[in-house]
Motif scaffolding. Structure first.
Motif, mmCIF file in Angstrom:
data_model
loop_
_atom_site.group_PDB
_atom_site.id
_atom_site.type_symbol
_atom_site.label_atom_id
_atom_site.label_comp_id
_atom_site.label_asym_id
_atom_site.label_seq_id
_atom_site.Cartn_x
_atom_site.Cartn_y
_atom_site.Cartn_z
ATOM 1 N N LEU A 102 17.890 41.966 30.446
ATOM 2 C CA LEU A 102 16.761 42.787 30.877
ATOM 3 C C LEU A 102 17.205 44.034 31.632
ATOM 4 C CD1 LEU A 102 14.244 40.024 32.036
ATOM 5 C CD2 LEU A 102 14.460 41.114 29.785
ATOM 6 N N ARG A 103 18.459 44.060 32.116
ATOM 7 C CA ARG A 103 18.949 45.233 32.851
ATOM 8 C C ARG A 103 19.982 46.018 32.049
ATOM 9 N NH1 ARG A 103 18.971 44.352 39.326
ATOM 10 N NH2 ARG A 103 17.487 42.642 39.477
ATOM 11 N N SER A 104 19.923 45.939 30.755
ATOM 12 C CA SER A 104 20.953 46.559 29.915
ATOM 13 C C SER A 104 21.001 48.078 30.067
ATOM 14 C CB SER A 104 20.716 46.200 28.449
ATOM 15 O OG SER A 104 19.438 46.648 28.014
ATOM 16 N N LYS A 105 19.905 48.699 30.484
ATOM 17 C CA LYS A 105 19.881 50.159 30.624
ATOM 18 C C LYS A 105 19.965 50.613 32.078
ATOM 19 C CE LYS A 105 17.175 50.808 26.385
ATOM 20 N NZ LYS A 105 15.939 51.380 25.793
ATOM 21 N N ALA A 106 20.324 49.706 32.959
ATOM 22 C CA ALA A 106 20.379 50.039 34.387
ATOM 23 C C ALA A 106 21.632 50.846 34.718
ATOM 24 C CB ALA A 106 20.348 48.763 35.218
#
Length: 368
Positions: A333-337
């Protein structure tokens, strides 16, 4: 004893056979050796003193830097009572922009703003620049408070790139793990009652999630539900780390906006301060709470497909408590953080403030 007492006599014999020059040479050498030893001793003592002084200076510098850090942090904390820091900022601002990710008090603030301003704006207008010109020319008197969810990094940066001394930007913040859990709960309710554009087709949604429900409970297929979370869209995807990125922090640092981060649980106090200056007739009313989790009526349970439904049902609350820490990395869910360390440091300072309200400066970005 004869051997011992004989040694001084032997020494005297040696000295008698030596010339004055040899004796003088020995004395000079001894003097030189003593001088070197004394210098070495003095150097060692001086070095020890210097090392001690250096250690004291390093300690003093560290303590001074720590004290300055604590002082800077304390100065950035804003009180939410009357005549305190936040009240003064609101009083001096001609335009107030209130932004937030999903599940961070946004719906409550949008409902409050509509009632306070006695006028509505297009939903989430701050994430839709195509509507900005229409908003500007709609009326001579531009709405002084705007509340809007921010859906992506670009929308946040566009606002930050337009600093004004008369504009105050308030961003309500929620720790991401808590925010995701709340988003998942809302998603489950939407599926169970077939609400919103994404879940309105009752036949399709019932088949996709194997929905079974009565007036109090709703059962969903676990595998299908997990895939929906992993899609990372809607409330789940409109996340903190999509807004607070390296580029966002860089924009804040370069533009030095009047920007305040406020914990979402403090929006009740924020409403009071806004009402004081913009709609005093609402001061005696209770804070507006919309889309609150306590208003959700159905208890959602997850069923593992292929197992006995009577013995393999798990309440969603229990499921989230057990799987919450692992859910974000297993579903990526945080792959683009990016720059999450800055967000963690910001949260440390925000949550340490008595009223969980923090004024952001270029110096604080450096510190994070």
């Amino acid at each position: 004893m004869a051997t011992i007492t004989g040694r001084p006599a032997a020494c005297r014999g040696i000295l008698q056979r030596m010339g004055k020059f040899e004796i003088l040479l020995i004395l000079v050498s001894l003097t030189a050796i003593l001088s070197v030893l004394k210098s070495a001793s003095s150097f060692t003592e001086s070095s020890a003193k210097q090392s001690s002084n250096d250690n004291k200076q390093m300690k003093n510098n560290f303590q001074s830097g720590l004290a300055m850090h604590v002082e800077d942090h304390q100065q950035q904390c804003l009180g939410l009572d009357e005549n305190q820091g936040m009240d003064l900022l609101i009083a001096s601002a001609r335009q107030i922009l209130i932004t937030m990710p999903a599940k961070a008090g946004g719906t409550s603030m949008k409902v409050f703003t509509k009632r306070c301003m006695k006028k509505s704006t297009p939903d989430n207008i701050l994430s839709n620049p195509h509507r900005w010109t229409g908003f500007l020319v709609d009326s001579l008197h531009v709405q002084s408070i705007i509340s809007s969810h921010i859906l992506n990094e670009g929308s946040f940066i566009r606002l930050v790139d337009s600093p004004s001394r008369e504009t105050l930007m308030i961003h309500t913040h929620r720790e991401e793990g808590s925010r995701v859990a709340s988003a998942v709960k809302q998603m489950s309710q939407a599926i169970c009652v077939f609400s919103g554009a994404r879940y309105s087709n009752q036949i399709q949604i019932t088949a996709k999630f194997n929905v079974r429900k009565n007036s109090t409970h709703c059962i969903l297929d676990e595998n299908s539900f997990v895939k929906e979370i992993a899609a990372n869209e809607a409330e789940v995807g409109f996340s903190t780390h999509r807004l607070l990125t390296c580029q966002s922090y860089k924009a804040i640092q370069e533009n030095a906006n009047q920007l305040v981060f406020l914990h979402y649980k403090q929006v009740d106090k924020l409403q009071k301060l806004l009402a004081k200056h913009h709609c005093p007739e609402m001061l005696d009313e209770p804070p507006i709470k919309a889309n609150d989790s306590s208003n959700k009526s159905l208890k959602v349970l997850l069923h593992k497909n292929g197992t006995d439904e009577s013995t393999n049902l798990t309440e969603l609350e229990e499921w989230l408590h057990a799987k919450g820490p692992a859910m974000e990395w297993t579903l990526q869910l945080r792959s683009k953080a990016s720059c999450q360390a800055k967000t963690f440091h910001m949260e440390d300072e925000l949550f340490a403030c008595p009223d969980e309200t923090l004024k952001v400066t270029s110096a604080s970005i450096d510190r994070w």
